[in-house]
Design a protein around this motif. Structure first.
Motif, PDB file in Angstrom:
ATOM      1  N   LEU A   1      36.901  36.225  25.373  1.00  0.00           N
ATOM      2  CA  LEU A   1      36.017  37.191  25.297  1.00  0.00           C
ATOM      3  C   LEU A   1      35.974  37.540  26.758  1.00  0.00           C
ATOM      4  CD1 LEU A   1      32.993  36.173  22.975  1.00  0.00           C
ATOM      5  CD2 LEU A   1      34.990  37.770  22.529  1.00  0.00           C
ATOM      6  N   ASN A   2      36.374  38.862  27.171  1.00  0.00           N
ATOM      7  CA  ASN A   2      36.211  39.242  28.660  1.00  0.00           C
ATOM      8  C   ASN A   2      36.163  40.670  28.638  1.00  0.00           C
ATOM      9  OD1 ASN A   2      39.078  40.555  28.883  1.00  0.00           O
ATOM     10  ND2 ASN A   2      39.730  38.760  27.896  1.00  0.00           N
ATOM     11  N   VAL A   3      35.785  40.907  29.935  1.00  0.00           N
ATOM     12  CA  VAL A   3      35.672  42.342  30.282  1.00  0.00           C
ATOM     13  C   VAL A   3      36.785  42.483  31.425  1.00  0.00           C
ATOM     14  CG1 VAL A   3      34.218  44.205  31.472  1.00  0.00           C
ATOM     15  CG2 VAL A   3      33.291  42.266  29.891  1.00  0.00           C
ATOM     16  N   MET A   4      37.591  43.459  31.477  1.00  0.00           N
ATOM     17  CA  MET A   4      38.681  43.884  32.282  1.00  0.00           C
ATOM     18  C   MET A   4      38.214  45.160  32.805  1.00  0.00           C
ATOM     19  SD  MET A   4      41.944  42.745  30.204  1.00  0.00           S
ATOM     20  CE  MET A   4      43.379  42.885  31.417  1.00  0.00           C
ATOM     21  N   GLY A   5      38.237  45.363  34.289  1.00  0.00           N
ATOM     22  CA  GLY A   5      37.905  46.569  34.977  1.00  0.00           C
ATOM     23  C   GLY A   5      38.536  46.955  36.111  1.00  0.00           C
ATOM     24  N   TRP A   6      38.188  48.173  36.554  1.00  0.00           N
ATOM     25  CA  TRP A   6      38.709  48.529  37.982  1.00  0.00           C
ATOM     26  C   TRP A   6      37.387  48.832  38.768  1.00  0.00           C
ATOM     27  CZ3 TRP A   6      43.787  48.591  39.381  1.00  0.00           C
ATOM     28  CH2 TRP A   6      44.606  48.652  38.341  1.00  0.00           C
ATOM     29  N   TYR A   7      37.730  48.240  40.003  1.00  0.00           N
ATOM     30  CA  TYR A   7      36.806  48.640  40.865  1.00  0.00           C
ATOM     31  C   TYR A   7      37.308  49.208  42.251  1.00  0.00           C
ATOM     32  CZ  TYR A   7      33.414  45.665  38.403  1.00  0.00           C
ATOM     33  OH  TYR A   7      32.668  45.035  37.472  1.00  0.00           O
ATOM     34  N   ARG A   8      36.689  49.744  43.308  1.00  0.00           N
ATOM     35  CA  ARG A   8      37.435  50.200  44.354  1.00  0.00           C
ATOM     36  C   ARG A   8      36.366  49.937  45.452  1.00  0.00           C
ATOM     37  NH1 ARG A   8      36.851  56.669  42.814  1.00  0.00           N
ATOM     38  NH2 ARG A   8      34.644  57.220  43.295  1.00  0.00           N
ATOM     39  N   GLN A   9      37.010  50.214  46.675  1.00  0.00           N
ATOM     40  CA  GLN A   9      36.173  49.961  47.889  1.00  0.00           C
ATOM     41  C   GLN A   9      36.779  51.133  49.071  1.00  0.00           C
ATOM     42  OE1 GLN A   9      35.740  45.932  49.546  1.00  0.00           O
ATOM     43  NE2 GLN A   9      34.379  46.782  50.628  1.00  0.00           N
ATOM     44  N   ALA A  10      36.149  51.882  49.514  1.00  0.00           N
ATOM     45  CA  ALA A  10      36.536  52.593  50.550  1.00  0.00           C
ATOM     46  C   ALA A  10      36.060  51.965  51.959  1.00  0.00           C
ATOM     47  CB  ALA A  10      35.967  53.920  50.287  1.00  0.00           C
ATOM     48  N   PRO A  11      36.704  52.529  52.876  1.00  0.00           N
ATOM     49  CA  PRO A  11      36.346  51.892  54.094  1.00  0.00           C
ATOM     50  C   PRO A  11      34.818  52.139  54.723  1.00  0.00           C
ATOM     51  CG  PRO A  11      38.375  53.120  54.376  1.00  0.00           C
ATOM     52  CD  PRO A  11      37.867  53.538  53.044  1.00  0.00           C
ATOM     53  N   GLY A  12      34.332  51.114  54.981  1.00  0.00           N
ATOM     54  CA  GLY A  12      32.872  51.426  55.399  1.00  0.00           C
ATOM     55  C   GLY A  12      31.938  51.366  54.354  1.00  0.00           C
ATOM     56  N   LYS A  13      32.491  51.222  52.839  1.00  0.00           N
ATOM     57  CA  LYS A  13      31.475  51.043  51.781  1.00  0.00           C
ATOM     58  C   LYS A  13      31.627  49.789  50.945  1.00  0.00           C
ATOM     59  CE  LYS A  13      31.382  56.094  51.361  1.00  0.00           C
ATOM     60  NZ  LYS A  13      31.604  57.278  50.098  1.00  0.00           N
TER      61      LYS A  13
ATOM     62  N   ASP B   1      34.813  36.531  32.427  1.00  0.00           N
ATOM     63  CA  ASP B   1      34.602  35.861  31.302  1.00  0.00           C
ATOM     64  C   ASP B   1      33.160  36.342  30.720  1.00  0.00           C
ATOM     65  OD1 ASP B   1      33.941  33.935  29.266  1.00  0.00           O
ATOM     66  OD2 ASP B   1      34.859  32.385  30.609  1.00  0.00           O
ATOM     67  N   VAL B   2      33.028  36.713  29.631  1.00  0.00           N
ATOM     68  CA  VAL B   2      31.796  37.238  28.961  1.00  0.00           C
ATOM     69  C   VAL B   2      30.889  35.992  28.999  1.00  0.00           C
ATOM     70  CG1 VAL B   2      30.988  38.107  27.049  1.00  0.00           C
ATOM     71  CG2 VAL B   2      32.845  39.199  27.902  1.00  0.00           C
ATOM     72  N   MET B   3      31.434  34.741  28.687  1.00  0.00           N
ATOM     73  CA  MET B   3      30.366  33.565  28.271  1.00  0.00           C
ATOM     74  C   MET B   3      30.154  33.269  29.511  1.00  0.00           C
ATOM     75  SD  MET B   3      30.501  33.959  25.072  1.00  0.00           S
ATOM     76  CE  MET B   3      29.572  32.591  24.678  1.00  0.00           C
ATOM     77  N   ILE B   4      30.782  32.995  30.548  1.00  0.00           N
ATOM     78  CA  ILE B   4      30.469  32.511  31.819  1.00  0.00           C
ATOM     79  C   ILE B   4      30.911  33.617  33.074  1.00  0.00           C
ATOM     80  CG2 ILE B   4      30.911  30.635  33.408  1.00  0.00           C
ATOM     81  CD1 ILE B   4      32.228  28.941  31.335  1.00  0.00           C
ATOM     82  N   PRO B   5      29.768  34.513  33.194  1.00  0.00           N
ATOM     83  CA  PRO B   5      29.896  35.771  33.901  1.00  0.00           C
ATOM     84  C   PRO B   5      30.474  35.481  35.556  1.00  0.00           C
ATOM     85  CG  PRO B   5      28.087  35.885  32.615  1.00  0.00           C
ATOM     86  CD  PRO B   5      28.484  34.455  32.462  1.00  0.00           C
ATOM     87  N   THR B   6      29.949  34.243  35.739  1.00  0.00           N
ATOM     88  CA  THR B   6      30.368  33.971  37.448  1.00  0.00           C
ATOM     89  C   THR B   6      32.031  33.697  37.259  1.00  0.00           C
ATOM     90  OG1 THR B   6      29.926  31.618  36.975  1.00  0.00           O
ATOM     91  CG2 THR B   6      28.224  32.850  37.912  1.00  0.00           C
ATOM     92  N   ARG B   7      32.481  33.527  36.098  1.00  0.00           N
ATOM     93  CA  ARG B   7      33.949  33.125  36.380  1.00  0.00           C
ATOM     94  C   ARG B   7      34.857  34.427  36.304  1.00  0.00           C
ATOM     95  NH1 ARG B   7      36.850  28.892  32.350  1.00  0.00           N
ATOM     96  NH2 ARG B   7      36.465  30.425  30.740  1.00  0.00           N
ATOM     97  N   GLU B   8      35.198  34.764  37.356  1.00  0.00           N
ATOM     98  CA  GLU B   8      36.148  36.121  37.415  1.00  0.00           C
ATOM     99  C   GLU B   8      37.439  36.004  38.350  1.00  0.00           C
ATOM    100  OE1 GLU B   8      32.736  38.327  40.137  1.00  0.00           O
ATOM    101  OE2 GLU B   8      33.772  39.391  38.798  1.00  0.00           O
ATOM    102  N   TYR B   9      38.155  37.020  38.211  1.00  0.00           N
ATOM    103  CA  TYR B   9      39.320  36.993  39.017  1.00  0.00           C
ATOM    104  C   TYR B   9      39.690  38.468  39.343  1.00  0.00           C
ATOM    105  CZ  TYR B   9      40.040  32.076  37.430  1.00  0.00           C
ATOM    106  OH  TYR B   9      39.946  30.835  37.366  1.00  0.00           O
ATOM    107  N   TRP B  10      40.130  38.683  40.667  1.00  0.00           N
ATOM    108  CA  TRP B  10      40.468  39.678  41.120  1.00  0.00           C
ATOM    109  C   TRP B  10      42.108  39.576  41.446  1.00  0.00           C
ATOM    110  CZ3 TRP B  10      36.888  43.573  41.683  1.00  0.00           C
ATOM    111  CH2 TRP B  10      35.326  42.820  41.835  1.00  0.00           C
ATOM    112  N   GLY B  11      42.349  41.203  41.457  1.00  0.00           N
ATOM    113  CA  GLY B  11      43.843  41.444  41.818  1.00  0.00           C
ATOM    114  C   GLY B  11      43.918  41.739  43.315  1.00  0.00           C
ATOM    115  N   GLN B  12      45.046  41.885  43.806  1.00  0.00           N
ATOM    116  CA  GLN B  12      45.106  41.950  45.506  1.00  0.00           C
ATOM    117  C   GLN B  12      44.978  43.248  45.739  1.00  0.00           C
ATOM    118  OE1 GLN B  12      47.459  42.256  43.320  1.00  0.00           O
ATOM    119  NE2 GLN B  12      49.069  44.145  43.904  1.00  0.00           N
ATOM    120  N   GLY B  13      44.723  44.220  44.950  1.00  0.00           N
ATOM    121  CA  GLY B  13      44.134  45.846  45.373  1.00  0.00           C
ATOM    122  C   GLY B  13      45.330  46.486  45.390  1.00  0.00           C
TER     123      GLY B  13
END
Length: 118
Positions: free
Chosen positions: A31-43, A99-111
């Motif tokens: 059970l997981n949530v997959m998503g996209w986040y973004r970060q602009a310079p200075g934000k 991870d839906v069951m353990i929300p602190t368990r998450e992984y990120w791509g390199q961007g």
């Protein structure tokens, strides 16, 4: 361990489109949530869109109506179709799985860099 590999970033003119893809491999949570986040310079990093295993979707306010997230549970991929791109969409885009069951368990791509400029 879980590995995320993004692709599809680049340079596009305002009003154009791009499609980002992310392949997730390794010990993926059922059970997981997959998503996209973004970060602009200075934000701060911000949510773009996320989708659960069951298909529940959330979008950031600034991309509603322009971006579409989708996932393939069989292939462990998550895509982001970005239309009507604006200069303010310029940022590094990161793929994420949580991870839906353990929300602190998450992984990120390199961007992957997305630049919207004429």
């Amino acid at each position: 361990q879980v590995r995320l590999v993004e692709s599809g970033g680049g340079l596009v003119q305002p009003g154009g489109s791009l499609r980002l893809s992310c392949v997730v491999s390794g010990s993926i949570f059922t059970l997981n949530v997959m998503g996209w986040y973004r970060q602009a310079p200075g934000k701060d990093r911000e949510l773009v869109a996320r989708i659960s295993t069951g298909g529940t979707i959330n979008y950031g306010d600034s991309v509603k109506g322009r971006f579409t997230i989708s996932r393939d549970n069989a292939k462990n991929t998550v895509d982001l179709q970005m239309n009507s791109l604006k200069q303010e969409d310029t940022a590094v885009y990161y793929c994420n799985i949580r991870d839906v069951m353990i929300p602190t368990r998450e992984y990120w791509g390199q961007g992957t860099q997305v630049t919207v400029s004429s």
